[in-house]
Design an enzyme around this catalytic site. Structure first.
Site, short mmCIF file in Angstrom:
data_model
loop_
_atom_site.label_atom_id
_atom_site.label_comp_id
_atom_site.label_asym_id
_atom_site.label_seq_id
_atom_site.Cartn_x
_atom_site.Cartn_y
_atom_site.Cartn_z
N CYS A 3 0.87 -1.19 0.00
CA CYS A 3 0.00 0.00 0.00
C CYS A 3 0.90 1.24 0.00
O CYS A 3 1.75 1.40 0.89
CB CYS A 3 -0.91 0.01 1.22
SG CYS A 3 -1.76 1.57 1.47
N CYS A 6 0.64 3.31 3.24
CA CYS A 6 1.30 2.63 4.36
C CYS A 6 2.81 2.77 4.22
O CYS A 6 3.51 2.96 5.23
CB CYS A 6 0.89 1.16 4.44
SG CYS A 6 -0.76 0.88 5.12
N ASP A 29 0.23 16.72 -1.48
CA ASP A 29 -0.08 15.86 -2.63
C ASP A 29 1.01 16.07 -3.69
O ASP A 29 1.42 17.20 -3.96
CB ASP A 29 -1.46 16.21 -3.19
CG ASP A 29 -1.98 15.14 -4.15
OD1 ASP A 29 -2.96 14.46 -3.79
OD2 ASP A 29 -1.39 14.97 -5.24
N HIS A 45 -4.20 1.07 8.25
CA HIS A 45 -4.75 0.89 6.90
C HIS A 45 -6.26 0.72 6.96
O HIS A 45 -6.77 -0.25 7.53
CB HIS A 45 -4.12 -0.32 6.22
CG HIS A 45 -4.59 -0.48 4.80
ND1 HIS A 45 -4.01 0.21 3.76
CD2 HIS A 45 -5.62 -1.18 4.27
CE1 HIS A 45 -4.65 -0.08 2.64
NE2 HIS A 45 -5.63 -0.92 2.92
N ASN A 85 -12.40 10.50 -1.97
CA ASN A 85 -12.93 9.68 -3.05
C ASN A 85 -13.04 8.24 -2.56
O ASN A 85 -12.11 7.71 -1.94
CB ASN A 85 -12.01 9.76 -4.27
CG ASN A 85 -11.98 11.15 -4.85
OD1 ASN A 85 -13.02 11.81 -4.97
ND2 ASN A 85 -10.80 11.63 -5.23
N HIS A 96 -6.11 3.49 0.34
CA HIS A 96 -5.88 3.75 1.78
C HIS A 96 -6.61 5.07 2.01
O HIS A 96 -6.26 6.08 1.38
CB HIS A 96 -4.38 3.86 2.04
CG HIS A 96 -3.98 4.12 3.47
ND1 HIS A 96 -3.05 3.37 4.15
CD2 HIS A 96 -4.38 5.09 4.35
CE1 HIS A 96 -2.88 3.86 5.38
NE2 HIS A 96 -3.69 4.91 5.53
N HIS A 98 -8.07 8.56 2.50
CA HIS A 98 -7.36 9.83 2.63
C HIS A 98 -8.35 10.96 2.40
O HIS A 98 -9.32 10.82 1.66
CB HIS A 98 -6.19 9.92 1.65
CG HIS A 98 -6.53 9.56 0.24
ND1 HIS A 98 -6.65 8.25 -0.18
CD2 HIS A 98 -6.78 10.32 -0.84
CE1 HIS A 98 -6.95 8.23 -1.47
NE2 HIS A 98 -7.05 9.48 -1.90
N HIS A 100 -8.48 14.76 1.10
CA HIS A 100 -7.82 15.86 0.42
C HIS A 100 -8.27 17.15 1.10
O HIS A 100 -9.47 17.36 1.31
CB HIS A 100 -8.27 15.94 -1.05
CG HIS A 100 -7.98 14.73 -1.88
ND1 HIS A 100 -6.95 14.69 -2.79
CD2 HIS A 100 -8.60 13.53 -1.97
CE1 HIS A 100 -6.94 13.52 -3.41
NE2 HIS A 100 -7.94 12.78 -2.93
P1 5GP Z 1 -7.37 9.70 -4.98
O1 5GP Z 1 -7.38 9.83 -6.48
O2 5GP Z 1 -7.17 8.25 -4.56
O3 5GP Z 1 -8.50 10.36 -4.30
O4 5GP Z 1 -6.10 10.52 -4.49
C1 5GP Z 1 -4.81 10.00 -4.47
C2 5GP Z 1 -3.89 11.20 -4.42
O5 5GP Z 1 -2.60 10.74 -4.07
C3 5GP Z 1 -3.74 11.92 -5.77
O6 5GP Z 1 -4.16 13.28 -5.62
C4 5GP Z 1 -2.26 11.78 -6.10
O7 5GP Z 1 -1.71 12.94 -6.70
C5 5GP Z 1 -1.65 11.51 -4.74
N1 5GP Z 1 -0.45 10.69 -4.79
C6 5GP Z 1 -0.27 9.56 -5.50
N2 5GP Z 1 0.96 9.05 -5.28
C7 5GP Z 1 1.56 9.89 -4.39
C8 5GP Z 1 2.86 9.90 -3.77
O8 5GP Z 1 3.69 9.02 -3.97
N3 5GP Z 1 3.12 10.94 -2.93
C9 5GP Z 1 2.23 11.92 -2.68
N4 5GP Z 1 2.59 12.89 -1.84
N5 5GP Z 1 0.98 11.94 -3.23
C10 5GP Z 1 0.67 10.94 -4.08
ZN ZN Z 2 -2.39 1.43 3.60
#
Ligand code: 5GP
Ligand code: ZN
Length: 112
Positions: A3, A6, A29, A45, A85, A96, A98, A100
Site C-alpha cells: 500500500c 502505508c 499531494d 490501513h 474519493n 488507503h 485519505h 484531500h
Molecule cells: P485519490 O485519487 O485516490 O482520491 O487521491 C490520491 C492522491 O494521491 C492523488 O491526488 C495523487 O496525486 C496523490 N499521490 C499519488 N501518489 C503519491 C505519492 O507518492 N506521494 C504523494 N505525496 N501523493 C501521491
Molecule cells: Zn495502507
C-alpha cells in the site's frame, strides 16, 4: 501488504509532511490540484469510507478534529474543501483512505 500510503507512513517512501502525530499523517499531494493540496491519512490501513467500522472510526473522527489545525498550519485563512474519493466511480486511485484538503484560492462552485 503493498500500500503506497502505508509505505509513506512507515517512511519507505518520502513525503513532504506538514503534520504528524501517533495516529495520523498529513503531507503535500505530489500532483497538487490547488495552491494548497494536502492529504490527511490515518496511520492504520483503512481502504476507504466503505471500510469504516466501530473499531476504526475513532481515527476518522480524530482526523476531522485535527483538520482545522492542519489547515491553519498550511496558511488556509479563508476556507478549504475536504474531499474523500471512495471507489471506482469517484476515481479513488490509492486504496488507503485519505482526505484531500484543497484551498489557497477560490475553488469552483461545482464539485462534479
Ligand atoms: P485519490 O485519487 O485516490 O482520491 O487521491 C490520491 C492522491 O494521491 C492523488 O491526488 C495523487 O496525486 C496523490 N499521490 C499519488 N501518489 C503519491 C505519492 O507518492 N506521494 C504523494 N505525496 N501523493 C501521491
Ligand atoms: Zn495502507
Amino acid at each position: 501488504m503493498d500500500c503506497l500510503f502505508c509505505s509513506i507512513v512507515n517512511g519507505e517512501i518520502p513525503s513532504e509532511k506538514v503534520y504528524e502525530d501517533d495516529k495520523i499523517l498529513a503531507f503535500k499531494d505530489i500532483n497538487p490540484q490547488a495552491p494548497v493540496h494536502i492529504l490527511v491519512i490515518p496511520k492504520i490501513h483503512i481502504q476507504s469510507a466503505d471500510f469504516i467500522t466501530d473499531n476504526n472510526s475513532s481515527y476518522i473522527a480524530y482526523i476531522f478534529e485535527k483538520i482545522p489545525e492542519i489547515a491553519k498550519i498550511c496558511g488556509l485563512k479563508n476556507g478549504y474543501r475536504i474531499v474523500s474519493n471512495c471507489g471506482p466511480d469517484a476515481c479513488q486511485s490509492v486504496l488507503h483512505i485519505h482526505f484531500h484538503i484543497l484551498g489557497g484560492t477560490q475553488l469552483p462552485d461545482k464539485m462534479a
